[in-house]
Design a protein around this motif. Structure first.
Motif, mmCIF file in Angstrom:
data_model
loop_
_atom_site.group_PDB
_atom_site.id
_atom_site.type_symbol
_atom_site.label_atom_id
_atom_site.label_comp_id
_atom_site.label_asym_id
_atom_site.label_seq_id
_atom_site.Cartn_x
_atom_site.Cartn_y
_atom_site.Cartn_z
ATOM 1 N N GLY A 93 0.765 -1.241 0.000
ATOM 2 C CA GLY A 93 0.000 0.000 0.000
ATOM 3 C C GLY A 93 0.791 1.284 0.000
ATOM 4 O O GLY A 93 0.212 2.357 0.147
ATOM 5 N N LYS A 94 2.120 1.212 -0.143
ATOM 6 C CA LYS A 94 2.891 2.459 -0.180
ATOM 7 C C LYS A 94 4.113 2.305 -1.080
ATOM 8 O O LYS A 94 4.578 1.199 -1.356
ATOM 9 C CB LYS A 94 3.309 2.894 1.223
ATOM 10 N N TRP A 95 4.621 3.466 -1.526
ATOM 11 C CA TRP A 95 5.825 3.491 -2.357
ATOM 12 C C TRP A 95 7.045 3.401 -1.455
ATOM 13 O O TRP A 95 7.173 4.157 -0.487
ATOM 14 C CB TRP A 95 5.887 4.771 -3.193
ATOM 15 N N ASN A 96 7.917 2.458 -1.770
ATOM 16 C CA ASN A 96 9.144 2.245 -1.010
ATOM 17 C C ASN A 96 10.343 2.550 -1.893
ATOM 18 O O ASN A 96 10.411 2.094 -3.038
ATOM 19 C CB ASN A 96 9.218 0.792 -0.533
ATOM 20 N N LYS A 97 11.267 3.302 -1.322
ATOM 21 C CA LYS A 97 12.472 3.676 -2.065
ATOM 22 C C LYS A 97 13.228 2.424 -2.483
ATOM 23 O O LYS A 97 13.439 1.521 -1.694
ATOM 24 C CB LYS A 97 13.354 4.565 -1.194
ATOM 25 N N GLY A 98 13.628 2.425 -3.750
ATOM 26 C CA GLY A 98 14.415 1.317 -4.270
ATOM 27 C C GLY A 98 15.840 1.764 -4.532
ATOM 28 O O GLY A 98 16.413 2.506 -3.736
ATOM 29 N N SER A 99 16.347 1.392 -5.667
ATOM 30 C CA SER A 99 17.737 1.695 -5.984
ATOM 31 C C SER A 99 17.868 2.982 -6.793
ATOM 32 O O SER A 99 16.905 3.490 -7.356
ATOM 33 C CB SER A 99 18.353 0.538 -6.776
ATOM 34 N N ARG A 100 19.091 3.485 -6.838
ATOM 35 C CA ARG A 100 19.490 4.556 -7.744
ATOM 36 C C ARG A 100 20.488 3.924 -8.709
ATOM 37 O O ARG A 100 21.296 3.093 -8.313
ATOM 38 C CB ARG A 100 20.125 5.721 -7.002
ATOM 39 N N ALA A 101 20.423 4.336 -9.957
ATOM 40 C CA ALA A 101 21.330 3.780 -10.962
ATOM 41 C C ALA A 101 21.724 4.849 -11.967
ATOM 42 O O ALA A 101 21.065 5.888 -12.079
ATOM 43 C CB ALA A 101 20.672 2.607 -11.680
ATOM 44 N N LYS A 102 22.771 4.569 -12.695
ATOM 45 C CA LYS A 102 23.210 5.414 -13.805
ATOM 46 C C LYS A 102 22.723 4.780 -15.095
ATOM 47 O O LYS A 102 22.519 3.570 -15.163
ATOM 48 C CB LYS A 102 24.726 5.537 -13.805
ATOM 49 N N PHE A 103 22.548 5.603 -16.101
ATOM 50 C CA PHE A 103 22.154 5.074 -17.402
ATOM 51 C C PHE A 103 22.806 5.875 -18.516
ATOM 52 O O PHE A 103 23.136 7.048 -18.344
ATOM 53 C CB PHE A 103 20.631 5.074 -17.578
ATOM 54 N N THR A 104 22.997 5.222 -19.633
ATOM 55 C CA THR A 104 23.489 5.846 -20.857
ATOM 56 C C THR A 104 22.665 5.272 -22.002
ATOM 57 O O THR A 104 22.522 4.058 -22.112
ATOM 58 C CB THR A 104 24.982 5.537 -21.082
ATOM 59 N N ILE A 105 22.130 6.160 -22.822
ATOM 60 C CA ILE A 105 21.316 5.730 -23.962
ATOM 61 C C ILE A 105 21.870 6.351 -25.231
ATOM 62 O O ILE A 105 22.131 7.559 -25.273
ATOM 63 C CB ILE A 105 19.834 6.146 -23.803
ATOM 64 N N LEU A 106 22.044 5.531 -26.260
ATOM 65 C CA LEU A 106 22.399 6.012 -27.583
ATOM 66 C C LEU A 106 21.121 6.092 -28.397
ATOM 67 O O LEU A 106 20.437 5.085 -28.600
ATOM 68 C CB LEU A 106 23.391 5.065 -28.268
ATOM 69 N N TRP A 107 20.771 7.304 -28.829
ATOM 70 C CA TRP A 107 19.604 7.546 -29.683
ATOM 71 C C TRP A 107 20.110 7.782 -31.094
ATOM 72 O O TRP A 107 21.003 8.603 -31.312
ATOM 73 C CB TRP A 107 18.834 8.775 -29.206
#
Length: 159
Positions: free
Chosen positions: A126-140
């Motif tokens: 019933g509630k939002w729980n903090k998960g992970s933080r991550a980095k990302f890189t996307i090639l468009w």
């Protein structure tokens, strides 16, 4: 001495001007595409637009989940694991973390790199729980005048 000063100035200019400003049209395009992939697709599970913005030969590399190859496999993974799981997952772009780097061939823009950080939360009991933080890189990549997500790196997931 003068040559060293010129060389340092050139290096500084390259560093300062290699990414676009947040007011630049390309940055705004990247922000819109990010929202379509994550805010609309990932967070609300509306995957209807993925066909027009995900490359058929997408490669998605994840430090926890391995490699996902192809648009169909990626869309199925989001549908089954994010949208169809028992607990809903939400992704939010970390404010101020996104950077955009244009790629040119003979002075013609053909692609850009988007990088940043994102936070994840899971709806559980019933509630939002903090998960992970991550980095990302996307090639468009620009394919037939449309931006397509071509290569993705999602890494450094940590609490």
């Amino acid at each position: 001495m003068r040559k060293i000063q010129i060389l340092l100035l050139l290096i500084l200019c390259q560093t300062v001007y290699s990414q676009v400003k947040s007011t630049d049209e390309l940055y705004k395009t990247a922000k819109k595409l990010d929202s379509l992939i994550f805010n609309v697709g990932f967070n609300t599970c509306d995957l209807s637009h993925y066909d027009s913005i995900v490359s058929d030969d997408l490669e998605f590399y994840h430090d926890k989940g391995g490699i996902t190859s192809g648009k169909e496999a990626f869309t199925t993974s989001i549908r089954n694991n994010i949208c169809g799981g028992p607990n809903k997952v939400r992704r939010e772009l970390v404010p101020g973390s996104m950077k955009v780097y244009p790629l040119y061939n003979n002075n013609i823009l053909y692609a850009f790199i988007q990088e940043g950080e994102h936070d994840f939360a899971e709806f559980y009991k019933g509630k939002w729980n903090k998960g992970s933080r991550a980095k990302f890189t996307i090639l468009w990549i620009l394919e037939n005048k449309n931006w397509k997500m071509k290569r993705v790196l999602s890494y450094d997931h940590h609490l």
